[in-house]
Scaffold this motif. Structure first.
Motif, PDB file in Angstrom:
ATOM      1  N   THR A 147     -37.109 -48.940  41.760  1.00 24.42           N
ATOM      2  CA  THR A 147     -36.405 -49.614  40.689  1.00 24.42           C
ATOM      3  C   THR A 147     -37.271 -49.562  39.444  1.00 24.42           C
ATOM      4  OG1 THR A 147     -37.279 -51.766  41.372  1.00 24.42           O
ATOM      5  CG2 THR A 147     -35.108 -51.151  42.212  1.00 24.42           C
ATOM      6  N   THR A 148     -36.631 -49.729  38.306  1.00 15.71           N
ATOM      7  CA  THR A 148     -37.323 -49.513  37.043  1.00 15.71           C
ATOM      8  C   THR A 148     -38.561 -50.380  36.906  1.00 15.71           C
ATOM      9  OG1 THR A 148     -35.085 -49.244  36.128  1.00 15.71           O
ATOM     10  CG2 THR A 148     -36.932 -49.242  34.569  1.00 15.71           C
ATOM     11  N   GLU A 149     -38.434 -51.664  37.268  1.00 14.66           N
ATOM     12  CA  GLU A 149     -39.527 -52.610  37.037  1.00 14.66           C
ATOM     13  C   GLU A 149     -40.588 -52.584  38.133  1.00 14.66           C
ATOM     14  OE1 GLU A 149     -37.497 -54.702  40.200  1.00 14.66           O
ATOM     15  OE2 GLU A 149     -36.814 -53.429  38.561  1.00 14.66           O
ATOM     16  N   CYS A 150     -40.313 -51.889  39.226  1.00 15.82           N
ATOM     17  CA  CYS A 150     -41.258 -51.901  40.345  1.00 15.82           C
ATOM     18  C   CYS A 150     -41.885 -50.521  40.534  1.00 15.82           C
ATOM     19  CB  CYS A 150     -40.557 -52.381  41.619  1.00 15.82           C
ATOM     20  SG  CYS A 150     -41.684 -52.636  43.001  1.00 15.82           S
ATOM     21  N   CYS A 151     -41.288 -49.662  41.352  1.00 16.92           N
ATOM     22  CA  CYS A 151     -41.967 -48.412  41.705  1.00 16.92           C
ATOM     23  C   CYS A 151     -41.957 -47.375  40.585  1.00 16.92           C
ATOM     24  CB  CYS A 151     -41.371 -47.842  42.982  1.00 16.92           C
ATOM     25  SG  CYS A 151     -41.734 -48.902  44.411  1.00 16.92           S
ATOM     26  N   VAL A 152     -40.919 -47.369  39.744  1.00 15.25           N
ATOM     27  CA  VAL A 152     -40.953 -46.484  38.577  1.00 15.25           C
ATOM     28  C   VAL A 152     -42.055 -46.940  37.621  1.00 15.25           C
ATOM     29  CG1 VAL A 152     -39.671 -45.661  36.565  1.00 15.25           C
ATOM     30  CG2 VAL A 152     -38.531 -45.833  38.791  1.00 15.25           C
ATOM     31  N   SER A 154     -44.752 -48.781  38.306  1.00 12.99           N
ATOM     32  CA  SER A 154     -46.079 -48.569  38.894  1.00 12.99           C
ATOM     33  C   SER A 154     -46.481 -47.102  38.849  1.00 12.99           C
ATOM     34  CB  SER A 154     -46.091 -49.074  40.338  1.00 12.99           C
ATOM     35  OG  SER A 154     -45.932 -50.468  40.395  1.00 12.99           O
ATOM     36  N   THR A 155     -45.533 -46.223  39.137  1.00 15.65           N
ATOM     37  CA  THR A 155     -45.824 -44.795  39.113  1.00 15.65           C
ATOM     38  C   THR A 155     -46.139 -44.323  37.707  1.00 15.65           C
ATOM     39  OG1 THR A 155     -44.393 -44.442  41.043  1.00 15.65           O
ATOM     40  CG2 THR A 155     -44.902 -42.514  39.687  1.00 15.65           C
ATOM     41  N   ALA A 156     -45.376 -44.806  36.743  1.00 16.03           N
ATOM     42  CA  ALA A 156     -45.614 -44.408  35.347  1.00 16.03           C
ATOM     43  C   ALA A 156     -46.986 -44.858  34.871  1.00 16.03           C
ATOM     44  CB  ALA A 156     -44.524 -44.981  34.450  1.00 16.03           C
ATOM     45  N   ARG A 157     -47.346 -46.084  35.165  1.00 13.64           N
ATOM     46  CA  ARG A 157     -48.636 -46.601  34.726  1.00 13.64           C
ATOM     47  C   ARG A 157     -49.788 -45.830  35.373  1.00 13.64           C
ATOM     48  NH1 ARG A 157     -48.171 -51.742  32.224  1.00 13.64           N
ATOM     49  NH2 ARG A 157     -46.000 -52.460  32.229  1.00 13.64           N
ATOM     50  N   ASP A 158     -49.680 -45.586  36.676  1.00 12.24           N
ATOM     51  CA  ASP A 158     -50.743 -44.841  37.349  1.00 12.24           C
ATOM     52  C   ASP A 158     -50.806 -43.400  36.863  1.00 12.24           C
ATOM     53  OD1 ASP A 158     -51.529 -47.041  38.751  1.00 12.24           O
ATOM     54  OD2 ASP A 158     -50.734 -46.387  40.685  1.00 12.24           O
ATOM     55  N   ALA A 159     -49.650 -42.790  36.614  1.00  8.53           N
ATOM     56  CA  ALA A 159     -49.644 -41.423  36.089  1.00  8.53           C
ATOM     57  C   ALA A 159     -50.351 -41.367  34.743  1.00  8.53           C
ATOM     58  CB  ALA A 159     -48.211 -40.920  35.957  1.00  8.53           C
ATOM     59  N   TYR A 176     -31.957 -53.871  39.846  1.00 10.44           N
ATOM     60  CA  TYR A 176     -30.881 -54.689  40.389  1.00 10.44           C
ATOM     61  C   TYR A 176     -30.446 -55.780  39.417  1.00 10.44           C
ATOM     62  CZ  TYR A 176     -32.525 -52.366  44.629  1.00 10.44           C
ATOM     63  OH  TYR A 176     -32.914 -51.424  45.555  1.00 10.44           O
ATOM     64  N   GLU A 177     -31.168 -55.913  38.312  1.00  9.84           N
ATOM     65  CA  GLU A 177     -30.783 -56.852  37.267  1.00  9.84           C
ATOM     66  C   GLU A 177     -30.918 -56.139  35.927  1.00  9.84           C
ATOM     67  OE1 GLU A 177     -32.983 -60.529  37.473  1.00  9.84           O
ATOM     68  OE2 GLU A 177     -33.089 -60.423  39.666  1.00  9.84           O
ATOM     69  N   PRO A 178     -29.876 -56.124  35.091  1.00 10.88           N
ATOM     70  CA  PRO A 178     -29.947 -55.428  33.811  1.00 10.88           C
ATOM     71  C   PRO A 178     -31.111 -55.885  32.941  1.00 10.88           C
ATOM     72  CG  PRO A 178     -27.684 -56.041  34.298  1.00 10.88           C
ATOM     73  CD  PRO A 178     -28.537 -56.698  35.340  1.00 10.88           C
ATOM     74  N   ALA A 179     -31.413 -57.171  32.960  1.00 10.15           N
ATOM     75  CA  ALA A 179     -32.503 -57.676  32.120  1.00 10.15           C
ATOM     76  C   ALA A 179     -33.850 -57.124  32.568  1.00 10.15           C
ATOM     77  CB  ALA A 179     -32.523 -59.200  32.139  1.00 10.15           C
ATOM     78  N   LEU A 180     -34.037 -56.981  33.871  1.00 14.40           N
ATOM     79  CA  LEU A 180     -35.282 -56.400  34.380  1.00 14.40           C
ATOM     80  C   LEU A 180     -35.412 -54.940  33.959  1.00 14.40           C
ATOM     81  CD1 LEU A 180     -35.711 -57.752  38.022  1.00 14.40           C
ATOM     82  CD2 LEU A 180     -37.125 -58.254  36.030  1.00 14.40           C
ATOM     83  N   HIS A 181     -34.331 -54.202  34.049  1.00 12.40           N
ATOM     84  CA  HIS A 181     -34.320 -52.797  33.638  1.00 12.40           C
ATOM     85  C   HIS A 181     -34.725 -52.676  32.172  1.00 12.40           C
ATOM     86  CE1 HIS A 181     -32.965 -48.604  33.417  1.00 12.40           C
ATOM     87  NE2 HIS A 181     -32.169 -48.936  32.412  1.00 12.40           N
ATOM     88  N   ALA A 182     -34.095 -53.473  31.330  1.00 10.31           N
ATOM     89  CA  ALA A 182     -34.377 -53.410  29.892  1.00 10.31           C
ATOM     90  C   ALA A 182     -35.812 -53.833  29.582  1.00 10.31           C
ATOM     91  CB  ALA A 182     -33.382 -54.285  29.124  1.00 10.31           C
ATOM     92  N   ALA A 183     -36.278 -54.902  30.219  1.00 13.49           N
ATOM     93  CA  ALA A 183     -37.626 -55.390  29.949  1.00 13.49           C
ATOM     94  C   ALA A 183     -38.672 -54.386  30.418  1.00 13.49           C
ATOM     95  CB  ALA A 183     -37.846 -56.737  30.628  1.00 13.49           C
ATOM     96  N   ALA A 184     -38.449 -53.787  31.586  1.00 10.65           N
ATOM     97  CA  ALA A 184     -39.400 -52.806  32.097  1.00 10.65           C
ATOM     98  C   ALA A 184     -39.481 -51.596  31.177  1.00 10.65           C
ATOM     99  CB  ALA A 184     -39.001 -52.377  33.508  1.00 10.65           C
TER     100      ALA A 184
END
Length: 209
Positions: A147-152, A154-159, A176-184
């Motif tokens: 999901t955008t705020e979790c594994c995407v 984390s992967t982006a930051r580590d990359a 799973y929540e639009p606000a989380l997607h936008a904030a991430a």
């Protein structure tokens, strides 16, 4: 420099993160646990279009998935669940290796694609993704996934911390929540990634294929 030069196929890998049954399918554990998967189908479709465009252009395609076992469930991971009121001993585990929940869902790996099996949020933690991509001449990643705020995230930051350029097509990721997607996405844009969309990336690759 143009997007076409930034994500030239010779230097770029499309990395599809955690598009698996337990995160994306109606029968998966996330859906069973009541998560809102309404944004997921469009992200799956966008990632599938990106994979087709990458293959036509000759860019590397890599699939990253979570594959857990009882041995990889750390005490910290299990204790976090208990402290949140969900004892892992009483609940099914996400993406168990060999079980249906860990199968890729939506975009599917093809013979020449790379597959990385991780046990944490980011594949840079416990796979050889950085070295294998560098050996292919890759210094740029286009990330899609869940999901955008979790594994995407984390992967982006580590990359980024491994000195890869990071691009994220916002419509090929979902939470799973639009606000989380936008904030991430906002935090990633501020700190580690260039935001784009599937149409722009596919068009850039089409001009060189």
């Amino acid at each position: 420099m143009s997007l076409q030069a930034w994500i030239a196929p010779a230097r770029t890998a499309l990395v599809i993160v955690d598009m698996q049954v337990d995160f994306a399918a109606p029968e998966g554990l996330s859906a069973q646990w009541g998560m809102d998967l309404s944004a997921v189908p469009d992200a799956l479709a966008a990632a599938d279009r990106l994979a087709a465009a990458a293959r036509r252009a000759g860019a590397a395609v890599a699939f990253v998935g979570l594959f857990t076992t009882p041995e990889t469930d750390s005490e910290v991971w299990c204790e976090r669940g208990r402290r949140r009121g969900h004892d892992p001993a009483d609940s099914p585990a996400l993406c168990r290796a060999g079980a249906r929940g860990s199968d890729f869902f939506g975009p599917q790996p093809q013979a020449d694609d790379l597959i990385f099996r991780k046990t944490r949020y980011s594949p840079f933690w416990d796979t050889d993704i950085a070295g294998l991509l560098r050996a292919k001449g890759v210094d740029t990643l286009v990330l899609a996934g869940l999901t955008t705020e979790c594994c995407v995230d984390s992967t982006a930051r580590d990359a980024f911390n491994h000195d890869f350029h990071v691009f994220i097509p916002v419509d090929a990721c979902a939470a799973y929540e639009p606000a989380l997607h936008a904030a991430a996405l906002r935090m990633l844009e501020l700190n580690t990634a260039i935001l784009t969309d599937t149409e722009a990336v596919a068009a850039a690759w089409a001009r060189v294929s």
